[in-house]
Design a protein around this motif. Structure first.
Motif, PDB file in Angstrom:
ATOM      1  N   PHE A 180       1.057  -1.120  -0.107  1.00 24.29           N
ATOM      2  CA  PHE A 180       0.092   0.014  -0.088  1.00 24.29           C
ATOM      3  C   PHE A 180       1.013   1.119   0.010  1.00 24.29           C
ATOM      4  CE2 PHE A 180      -1.905   3.371   2.387  1.00 24.29           C
ATOM      5  CZ  PHE A 180      -2.903   3.769   1.725  1.00 24.29           C
ATOM      6  N   ILE A 181       0.601   2.024  -1.074  1.00 25.31           N
ATOM      7  CA  ILE A 181       1.256   3.537  -0.937  1.00 25.31           C
ATOM      8  C   ILE A 181       0.350   4.520  -0.505  1.00 25.31           C
ATOM      9  CG2 ILE A 181       2.356   5.195  -2.318  1.00 25.31           C
ATOM     10  CD1 ILE A 181       3.206   2.704  -4.200  1.00 25.31           C
ATOM     11  N   ASP A 182       0.856   5.194   0.432  1.00 30.28           N
ATOM     12  CA  ASP A 182      -0.159   6.602   1.006  1.00 30.28           C
ATOM     13  C   ASP A 182       0.313   7.580   0.148  1.00 30.28           C
ATOM     14  OD1 ASP A 182      -1.059   8.523   2.441  1.00 30.28           O
ATOM     15  OD2 ASP A 182      -0.038   8.132   4.255  1.00 30.28           O
ATOM     16  N   HIS A 183      -0.518   7.780  -0.970  1.00 32.01           N
ATOM     17  CA  HIS A 183      -0.196   8.833  -2.177  1.00 32.01           C
ATOM     18  C   HIS A 183      -0.186  10.163  -1.428  1.00 32.01           C
ATOM     19  CE1 HIS A 183      -0.099   5.672  -5.253  1.00 32.01           C
ATOM     20  NE2 HIS A 183      -1.101   5.458  -4.968  1.00 32.01           N
ATOM     21  N   LEU A 184      -1.191  10.451  -0.549  1.00 33.34           N
ATOM     22  CA  LEU A 184      -0.936  11.666  -0.108  1.00 33.34           C
ATOM     23  C   LEU A 184       0.216  12.176   0.854  1.00 33.34           C
ATOM     24  CD1 LEU A 184      -4.457  12.173   1.460  1.00 33.34           C
ATOM     25  CD2 LEU A 184      -3.908  13.119  -0.639  1.00 33.34           C
ATOM     26  N   HIS A 185       0.874  11.192   1.185  1.00 32.99           N
ATOM     27  CA  HIS A 185       2.134  11.817   2.044  1.00 32.99           C
ATOM     28  C   HIS A 185       3.375  11.301   1.458  1.00 32.99           C
ATOM     29  CE1 HIS A 185      -1.131  12.031   4.930  1.00 32.99           C
ATOM     30  NE2 HIS A 185      -0.736  12.856   5.339  1.00 32.99           N
ATOM     31  N   THR A 186       3.465  10.843   0.215  1.00 36.71           N
ATOM     32  CA  THR A 186       4.365  10.309  -0.572  1.00 36.71           C
ATOM     33  C   THR A 186       5.024  11.539  -1.649  1.00 36.71           C
ATOM     34  OG1 THR A 186       3.684   8.094  -0.214  1.00 36.71           O
ATOM     35  CG2 THR A 186       5.544   8.625  -2.017  1.00 36.71           C
ATOM     36  N   SER A 245      -5.739   6.601  -8.104  1.00 36.52           N
ATOM     37  CA  SER A 245      -5.900   6.085  -9.467  1.00 36.52           C
ATOM     38  C   SER A 245      -4.794   6.717 -10.420  1.00 36.52           C
ATOM     39  CB  SER A 245      -7.107   5.878 -10.023  1.00 36.52           C
ATOM     40  OG  SER A 245      -7.627   7.207 -10.329  1.00 36.52           O
ATOM     41  N   LEU A 246      -4.923   8.105 -10.356  1.00 35.78           N
ATOM     42  CA  LEU A 246      -3.886   8.814 -11.467  1.00 35.78           C
ATOM     43  C   LEU A 246      -2.311   8.434 -11.148  1.00 35.78           C
ATOM     44  CD1 LEU A 246      -5.735  12.106 -11.229  1.00 35.78           C
ATOM     45  CD2 LEU A 246      -5.955  10.505 -13.000  1.00 35.78           C
ATOM     46  N   PHE A 247      -2.110   8.481  -9.647  1.00 37.36           N
ATOM     47  CA  PHE A 247      -0.701   8.232  -9.360  1.00 37.36           C
ATOM     48  C   PHE A 247      -0.408   6.709  -9.869  1.00 37.36           C
ATOM     49  CE2 PHE A 247      -0.091  11.515  -6.018  1.00 37.36           C
ATOM     50  CZ  PHE A 247       0.911  12.312  -6.770  1.00 37.36           C
ATOM     51  N   ASP A 248      -1.507   5.866  -9.504  1.00 31.44           N
ATOM     52  CA  ASP A 248      -1.225   4.201  -9.829  1.00 31.44           C
ATOM     53  C   ASP A 248      -0.747   4.060 -11.481  1.00 31.44           C
ATOM     54  OD1 ASP A 248      -1.393   3.515  -7.234  1.00 31.44           O
ATOM     55  OD2 ASP A 248      -3.521   2.882  -7.599  1.00 31.44           O
ATOM     56  N   GLU A 249      -1.615   4.826 -12.105  1.00 29.96           N
ATOM     57  CA  GLU A 249      -1.519   5.023 -13.557  1.00 29.96           C
ATOM     58  C   GLU A 249      -0.017   5.356 -13.928  1.00 29.96           C
ATOM     59  OE1 GLU A 249      -3.110   6.212 -17.789  1.00 29.96           O
ATOM     60  OE2 GLU A 249      -4.402   6.619 -16.329  1.00 29.96           O
ATOM     61  N   LEU A 250       0.285   6.504 -13.494  1.00 32.69           N
ATOM     62  CA  LEU A 250       1.789   6.878 -13.822  1.00 32.69           C
ATOM     63  C   LEU A 250       2.909   5.804 -13.274  1.00 32.69           C
ATOM     64  CD1 LEU A 250       1.402  10.634 -12.963  1.00 32.69           C
ATOM     65  CD2 LEU A 250       1.686   9.596 -15.233  1.00 32.69           C
ATOM     66  N   ILE A 251       2.674   5.226 -12.225  1.00 35.43           N
ATOM     67  CA  ILE A 251       3.294   4.124 -11.675  1.00 35.43           C
ATOM     68  C   ILE A 251       3.518   2.999 -12.709  1.00 35.43           C
ATOM     69  CG2 ILE A 251       3.851   2.583  -9.672  1.00 35.43           C
ATOM     70  CD1 ILE A 251       2.823   4.801  -7.682  1.00 35.43           C
ATOM     71  N   ALA A 300      10.387   9.785  -1.426  1.00 30.89           N
ATOM     72  CA  ALA A 300      10.342   9.860   0.210  1.00 30.89           C
ATOM     73  C   ALA A 300       8.926  10.220   0.461  1.00 30.89           C
ATOM     74  CB  ALA A 300      11.091  11.003   0.488  1.00 30.89           C
ATOM     75  N   ARG A 301       8.627   9.739   1.742  1.00 31.78           N
ATOM     76  CA  ARG A 301       7.650  10.156   2.602  1.00 31.78           C
ATOM     77  C   ARG A 301       7.602  11.612   2.998  1.00 31.78           C
ATOM     78  NH1 ARG A 301       3.117   8.324   4.567  1.00 31.78           N
ATOM     79  NH2 ARG A 301       2.537   8.663   6.850  1.00 31.78           N
ATOM     80  N   ALA A 302       6.774  12.344   2.806  1.00 30.32           N
ATOM     81  CA  ALA A 302       6.542  13.764   3.341  1.00 30.32           C
ATOM     82  C   ALA A 302       6.909  14.043   4.693  1.00 30.32           C
ATOM     83  CB  ALA A 302       5.324  14.274   2.961  1.00 30.32           C
TER      84      ALA A 302
END
Length: 181
Positions: free
Chosen positions: A5-11, A61-67, A76-78
């Protein structure tokens, strides 16, 4: 093997070599919103910082597509300063606090939603001129509920705050907008 799981908000994400190439060649045929997010990824801002630019859309989903395309990678984590003194609030942070006093978004009618969208669009156009701040205008018009429009509100405040006229008129404009937002 299960995906982590990637915490997209804090990455914080950075473009990969493939991402840099995609910006130049457009070979993947990314959707405009996905491409916009790719352009905004700079290795400095977290997903939370970037979400205002795609308000009303599923950031994960936008980040997942780019990844998945190999265009970005987590850097890094913010960081958050645990004991840092409270800094003055930015216009965006203040704007988020402003929304707390509004009636629940689901109590607003479709007519009020249209009025709020039109008001936000007209204020941006009157202060910056037509055909400026296109991504904000697109985000405003993509909203299909008052809740989604409230997610765009901090970006609207930030945009208006970037202009001396907008900053001066912001309290008056906010008051008028809140009648229907």
């Amino acid at each position: 093997m299960a995906e982590a799981f990637i915490d997209h908000l804090h990455t914080i994400y950075a473009k990969t070599a493939s991402g840099q190439q995609e910006i130049q060649t457009r070979s993947l045929g990314l959707a405009p919103l996905v491409r916009r997010l790719l352009l905004l990824v700079d290795g400095q801002r977290s997903g939370k910082d970037l979400e205002v630019f795609v308000a009303g859309h599923d950031l994960a989903s936008l980040f997942d597509e780019l990844i998945a395309h190999g265009c970005i990678e987590p850097r890094a984590r913010a960081r958050t300063a645990p004991s840092a003194p409270a800094a003055p609030k930015s216009p965006v942070e203040a704007a988020t606090d402003d929304l707390a006093g509004l009636p629940p978004a689901d109590t607003r009618s479709a007519k009020e939603l249209d009025m709020a969208r039109n008001f936000m669009t007209n204020t941006v156009n009157s202060i910056f001129g037509h055909h400026n701040r296109i991504s904000l205008l697109e985000s405003i018009h993509a909203c299909r509920s008052s809740e989604q429009l409230r997610q765009v509100y901090p970006h609207w405040v930030e945009t208006l705050s970037a202009s001396a006229i907008g900053l001066k008129r912001l309290p008056e404009l906010r008051e008028k907008l809140f009648v229907v937002l």
